[in-house]
Motif scaffolding. Structure first.
Motif, PDB file in Angstrom:
ATOM      1  N   ARG A  41       9.572  -7.240  20.070  1.00 22.03           N
ATOM      2  CA  ARG A  41      10.764  -7.080  19.213  1.00 22.03           C
ATOM      3  C   ARG A  41      11.979  -6.709  20.064  1.00 22.03           C
ATOM      4  O   ARG A  41      13.050  -7.305  19.928  1.00 22.03           O
ATOM      5  CB  ARG A  41      10.469  -5.987  18.182  1.00 22.03           C
ATOM      6  CG  ARG A  41      11.535  -5.793  17.135  1.00 22.03           C
ATOM      7  CD  ARG A  41      11.346  -4.463  16.439  1.00 22.03           C
ATOM      8  NE  ARG A  41      11.501  -3.358  17.366  1.00 22.03           N
ATOM      9  CZ  ARG A  41      10.685  -2.305  17.457  1.00 22.03           C
ATOM     10  NH1 ARG A  41       9.635  -2.209  16.682  1.00 22.03           N
ATOM     11  NH2 ARG A  41      10.916  -1.346  18.339  1.00 22.03           N
ATOM     12  N   ARG A 122      -0.304  -5.814  10.553  1.00 21.85           N
ATOM     13  CA  ARG A 122       0.846  -4.993  10.978  1.00 21.85           C
ATOM     14  C   ARG A 122       1.825  -4.725   9.835  1.00 21.85           C
ATOM     15  O   ARG A 122       1.679  -5.251   8.743  1.00 21.85           O
ATOM     16  CB  ARG A 122       1.531  -5.659  12.162  1.00 21.85           C
ATOM     17  CG  ARG A 122       0.651  -5.519  13.389  1.00 21.85           C
ATOM     18  CD  ARG A 122       1.133  -6.217  14.603  1.00 21.85           C
ATOM     19  NE  ARG A 122       0.122  -6.043  15.624  1.00 21.85           N
ATOM     20  CZ  ARG A 122       0.214  -5.179  16.631  1.00 21.85           C
ATOM     21  NH1 ARG A 122       1.294  -4.465  16.799  1.00 21.85           N
ATOM     22  NH2 ARG A 122      -0.770  -5.065  17.484  1.00 21.85           N
ATOM     23  N   ASP A 123       2.802  -3.866  10.163  1.00 22.70           N
ATOM     24  CA  ASP A 123       3.703  -3.409   9.101  1.00 22.70           C
ATOM     25  C   ASP A 123       4.792  -4.412   8.725  1.00 22.70           C
ATOM     26  O   ASP A 123       4.968  -4.738   7.559  1.00 22.70           O
ATOM     27  CB  ASP A 123       4.319  -2.046   9.481  1.00 22.70           C
ATOM     28  CG  ASP A 123       4.810  -1.979  10.924  1.00 22.70           C
ATOM     29  OD1 ASP A 123       4.748  -3.015  11.626  1.00 22.70           O
ATOM     30  OD2 ASP A 123       5.262  -0.897  11.347  1.00 22.70           O
ATOM     31  N   ASP A 168      -0.771   1.095   2.854  1.00 27.47           N
ATOM     32  CA  ASP A 168      -0.433   2.206   3.741  1.00 27.47           C
ATOM     33  C   ASP A 168       0.997   2.681   3.463  1.00 27.47           C
ATOM     34  O   ASP A 168       1.963   2.146   4.022  1.00 27.47           O
ATOM     35  CB  ASP A 168      -0.569   1.748   5.205  1.00 27.47           C
ATOM     36  CG  ASP A 168      -0.253   2.886   6.160  1.00 27.47           C
ATOM     37  OD1 ASP A 168       0.169   3.965   5.691  1.00 27.47           O
ATOM     38  OD2 ASP A 168      -0.411   2.690   7.378  1.00 27.47           O
ATOM     39  N   ARG A 171       4.082   3.261   5.765  1.00 30.60           N
ATOM     40  CA  ARG A 171       4.999   2.168   6.156  1.00 30.60           C
ATOM     41  C   ARG A 171       6.365   2.325   5.488  1.00 30.60           C
ATOM     42  O   ARG A 171       7.358   1.829   5.995  1.00 30.60           O
ATOM     43  CB  ARG A 171       4.375   0.813   5.784  1.00 30.60           C
ATOM     44  CG  ARG A 171       3.182   0.483   6.646  1.00 30.60           C
ATOM     45  CD  ARG A 171       2.488  -0.773   6.184  1.00 30.60           C
ATOM     46  NE  ARG A 171       1.238  -0.956   6.915  1.00 30.60           N
ATOM     47  CZ  ARG A 171       0.251  -1.736   6.505  1.00 30.60           C
ATOM     48  NH1 ARG A 171       0.368  -2.420   5.379  1.00 30.60           N
ATOM     49  NH2 ARG A 171      -0.847  -1.851   7.230  1.00 30.60           N
ATOM     50  N   ARG A 174       8.096   4.386   7.886  1.00 27.82           N
ATOM     51  CA  ARG A 174       8.335   3.574   9.088  1.00 27.82           C
ATOM     52  C   ARG A 174       9.511   2.631   8.840  1.00 27.82           C
ATOM     53  O   ARG A 174      10.329   2.413   9.721  1.00 27.82           O
ATOM     54  CB  ARG A 174       7.089   2.767   9.469  1.00 27.82           C
ATOM     55  CG  ARG A 174       5.918   3.607   9.934  1.00 27.82           C
ATOM     56  CD  ARG A 174       4.715   2.733  10.278  1.00 27.82           C
ATOM     57  NE  ARG A 174       4.971   1.830  11.388  1.00 27.82           N
ATOM     58  CZ  ARG A 174       4.837   2.151  12.672  1.00 27.82           C
ATOM     59  NH1 ARG A 174       4.450   3.355  13.005  1.00 27.82           N
ATOM     60  NH2 ARG A 174       5.102   1.275  13.621  1.00 27.82           N
ATOM     61  N   TYR A 178      12.776   2.425  11.189  1.00 26.46           N
ATOM     62  CA  TYR A 178      13.253   1.237  11.905  1.00 26.46           C
ATOM     63  C   TYR A 178      14.644   0.826  11.416  1.00 26.46           C
ATOM     64  O   TYR A 178      15.484   0.428  12.212  1.00 26.46           O
ATOM     65  CB  TYR A 178      12.292   0.052  11.701  1.00 26.46           C
ATOM     66  CG  TYR A 178      11.032   0.132  12.528  1.00 26.46           C
ATOM     67  CD1 TYR A 178      11.091   0.218  13.912  1.00 26.46           C
ATOM     68  CD2 TYR A 178       9.778   0.109  11.935  1.00 26.46           C
ATOM     69  CE1 TYR A 178       9.941   0.289  14.670  1.00 26.46           C
ATOM     70  CE2 TYR A 178       8.612   0.180  12.685  1.00 26.46           C
ATOM     71  CZ  TYR A 178       8.701   0.270  14.053  1.00 26.46           C
ATOM     72  OH  TYR A 178       7.562   0.340  14.807  1.00 26.46           O
ATOM     73  N   ARG A 181      17.016   3.055  13.082  1.00 28.46           N
ATOM     74  CA  ARG A 181      17.119   2.842  14.527  1.00 28.46           C
ATOM     75  C   ARG A 181      17.811   1.518  14.872  1.00 28.46           C
ATOM     76  O   ARG A 181      18.667   1.446  15.738  1.00 28.46           O
ATOM     77  CB  ARG A 181      15.727   2.843  15.156  1.00 28.46           C
ATOM     78  CG  ARG A 181      15.796   2.785  16.676  1.00 28.46           C
ATOM     79  CD  ARG A 181      14.511   2.317  17.301  1.00 28.46           C
ATOM     80  NE  ARG A 181      13.384   3.194  17.032  1.00 28.46           N
ATOM     81  CZ  ARG A 181      12.121   2.874  17.365  1.00 28.46           C
ATOM     82  NH1 ARG A 181      11.868   1.724  17.966  1.00 28.46           N
ATOM     83  NH2 ARG A 181      11.134   3.691  17.095  1.00 28.46           N
TER      84      ARG A 181
HETATM   85  P1  ATP Z   1       8.191   1.078  18.221  1.00 33.96           P
HETATM   86  O1  ATP Z   1       8.329   2.363  17.439  1.00 33.96           O
HETATM   87  O2  ATP Z   1       9.324   0.803  19.120  1.00 33.96           O
HETATM   88  O3  ATP Z   1       7.811  -0.083  17.354  1.00 33.96           O
HETATM   89  P2  ATP Z   1       5.812   2.111  19.136  1.00 33.96           P
HETATM   90  O4  ATP Z   1       4.860   1.545  20.129  1.00 33.96           O
HETATM   91  O5  ATP Z   1       6.229   3.516  19.279  1.00 33.96           O
HETATM   92  O6  ATP Z   1       7.037   1.190  19.191  1.00 33.96           O
HETATM   93  P3  ATP Z   1       3.900   2.470  17.168  1.00 33.96           P
HETATM   94  O7  ATP Z   1       4.184   3.350  16.018  1.00 33.96           O
HETATM   95  O8  ATP Z   1       3.099   2.979  18.283  1.00 33.96           O
HETATM   96  O9  ATP Z   1       5.258   1.929  17.687  1.00 33.96           O
HETATM   97  O10 ATP Z   1       3.237   1.145  16.631  1.00 33.96           O
HETATM   98  C1  ATP Z   1       2.929   0.066  17.481  1.00 33.96           C
HETATM   99  C2  ATP Z   1       2.733  -1.168  16.611  1.00 33.96           C
HETATM  100  O11 ATP Z   1       1.593  -0.951  15.755  1.00 33.96           O
HETATM  101  C3  ATP Z   1       3.907  -1.449  15.689  1.00 33.96           C
HETATM  102  O12 ATP Z   1       4.790  -2.360  16.304  1.00 33.96           O
HETATM  103  C4  ATP Z   1       3.254  -2.015  14.462  1.00 33.96           C
HETATM  104  O13 ATP Z   1       3.146  -3.410  14.577  1.00 33.96           O
HETATM  105  C5  ATP Z   1       1.863  -1.439  14.460  1.00 33.96           C
HETATM  106  N1  ATP Z   1       1.748  -0.337  13.493  1.00 33.96           N
HETATM  107  C6  ATP Z   1       1.900   0.978  13.733  1.00 33.96           C
HETATM  108  N2  ATP Z   1       1.706   1.692  12.618  1.00 33.96           N
HETATM  109  C7  ATP Z   1       1.422   0.814  11.647  1.00 33.96           C
HETATM  110  C8  ATP Z   1       1.109   0.923  10.256  1.00 33.96           C
HETATM  111  N3  ATP Z   1       1.088   2.098   9.642  1.00 33.96           N
HETATM  112  N4  ATP Z   1       0.844  -0.214   9.592  1.00 33.96           N
HETATM  113  C9  ATP Z   1       0.855  -1.384  10.213  1.00 33.96           C
HETATM  114  N5  ATP Z   1       1.159  -1.570  11.496  1.00 33.96           N
HETATM  115  C10 ATP Z   1       1.435  -0.489  12.216  1.00 33.96           C
END
Ligand code: ATP
Length: 412
Positions: A41, A122-123, A168, A171, A174, A178, A181
């Motif tokens: 991304r 994924r989310d 979930d 999300r 989350r 995002y 951010r």
């Molecule tokens: P960023 O916050 O910049 O995306 P990160 O590596 O800190 O990076 P994480 O929270 O570690 O983000 O999540 C990594 C990836 O895992 C995310 O990009 C997302 O695709 C997936 N992910 C994390 N949490 C969830 C969730 N609750 N449901 C679905 N997918 C998730």
């Protein structure tokens, strides 16, 4: 260089070396490796990713894999994720998996899956794009089954399916994190299901809820995330219905907050000072705050308790010191930021900028040299010296010595 490899310009030298090492392991084993999630991304957003997230399809012994790519295996989780240390750079790896949600808000049952199934769990579409690593670490293919690239381009956040928040509900938070951010909009159909599912915030376990709150507070753009959230959830489920002035969220952008090493604590203090005091108990039950955050909540209670005392006219500096000294300093600093002109603000200012730093120069050893007998008396005199100094009865080292000698004389 192919069009796809132009993206590599965004990667640091050390990240590029890691990608080449990983590819060398792919060549001699039966696995495929992809870059995924925030790494892809950010590359598409023309930003340098802060870290690398790899997805592995296939089976390989972790220790063997770490040896092959020249790193040190650090920790492994039961969800098939692990970390490898490359000369101090910690990189996240995960085996591709699928997730099945037994009931809303609960942790999913995780099973091995293909990398496509991994993208599907994924989310958001913007996090569901993969880049395949080919020969010599080249970016060989971009895999984007949900139109994530287009959503990055259009700056919008979109879920992959309409049960996403029910599967979930973290999300939901989350999404606001995002959107704060990245300054992205919420895609229309996602907004509709978001509003439908906001009540699911109530079923998240307190551990997960607290973790998501910490993550938002960790963001530079926390204020935007909270304001977006408040604009969407008129029932304020996250805060158990507490209404918070939007202008208070904006105080989190204050330069003193952003540049502090206690930025997260200051933002939390601003939040805690913004909710009705009678709701703090409910908060403590709803979340699972760590001891630092519980201390902040204690400080907020304490500030509330001392407001009345501060109005007493006979309050001197040492009384003020005694009241303020037991309050968490982040709460005091946050108070300075959010309070309009008030007596409280003036008192906190006096405490933080003057009283807190006034210390006695003489030590216990110096007192013994001045003829005070060892024992509890020493602590008592040091305290009296401190009080006298706070109340501007003494100033210099000589004043302190004279003060001690007077006490000594009176006692003999
Ligand atoms: P960023 O916050 O910049 O995306 P990160 O590596 O800190 O990076 P994480 O929270 O570690 O983000 O999540 C990594 C990836 O895992 C995310 O990009 C997302 O695709 C997936 N992910 C994390 N949490 C969830 C969730 N609750 N449901 C679905 N997918 C998730």
């Amino acid at each position: 260089m192919s069009q796809l490899n132009l993206f590599k310009k965004k990667l640091s030298g050390s990240h590029l070396n890691i990608i080449v090492s990983v590819e060398s392991a792919v060549k001699i084993s039966d696995i495929s490796v992809y870059l995924v999630g925030g790494t892809v991304r950010d590359i598409l957003l023309d930003r340098s990713p802060s870290d690398l997230d790899f997805l592995i399809e296939g089976n390989i012994d972790l220790q063997y894999f770490a040896n092959l790519i020249g790193g040190t295996l650090l920790q492994e989780s039961r969800f098939g994720t692990f970390k490898i240390d490359f000369n101090g750079e910690i990189v996240d790896f995960a085996f591709s998996r699928q997730e099945i949600y037994p009931s809303p808000g609960q942790l999913p049952v995780v099973k091995k899956g293909t990398f496509k199934e991994d993208l599907y769990r994924r989310d958001f579409t913007i996090n569901s794009i993969a880049i395949a690593i080919g020969e010599d670490g080249e970016f060989s293919k971009i895999i984007d089954p949900f139109g994530g690239q287009n959503d990055v381009l259009e700056k919008r956040i979109k879920v992959l399916h309409d049960k996403s928040f029910q599967d979930d509900p973290t999300r939901i938070l989350r999404l606001f994190r995002y959107s704060g951010r990245l300054c992205f909009d919420i895609e229309n159909s996602t907004r509709n299901i978001l509003i439908r599912d906001l009540h699911m915030l109530d079923v998240i376990s307190s551990d997960r809820l607290t973790n998501e709150l910490y993550l938002i507070l960790n963001e530079e753009s926390a204020s935007r995330a909270f304001i977006q959230y408040a604009n969407h959830d008129d029932k304020m489920h996250l805060f158990d219905g507490a209404k918070i002035e939007l202008s208070n969220f904006l105080k989190m952008d204050h330069q003193e907050v952003q540049s502090s090493k206690f930025s997260q604590e200051l933002k939390f203090s601003i939040l805690a000072l913004s909710i009705p005091i009678e709701m703090l108990d409910t908060w403590v039950k709803k979340f699972n705050f760590n001891s630092d955050f519980l201390q902040i909540l204690d400080g907020v209670f304490e500030i509330n308790n001392i407001r009345g005392d501060l109005l007493k006219t006979n309050m001197n500096n040492s009384d003020l010191f005694a009241l303020m000294n037991k309050i968490n300093e982040n709460v005091l600093r946050a108070c300075l930021i959010i309070e309009e002109f008030s007596d409280l603000k003036e008192f906190i200012f006096l405490y933080l900028n003057k009283l807190k730093n006034l210390s006695v120069q003489l030590s216990g050893k110096d007192l013994i040299k001045l003829g005070i007998t060892e024992g509890p008396k020493i602590g008592q005199i040091l305290h009296e010296l401190h009080v006298a100094k706070l109340n501007e009865m003494i100033f210099s080292l000589d004043d302190e010595k004279e003060f001690v000698q007077k006490i000594n004389k009176n006692n003999s």
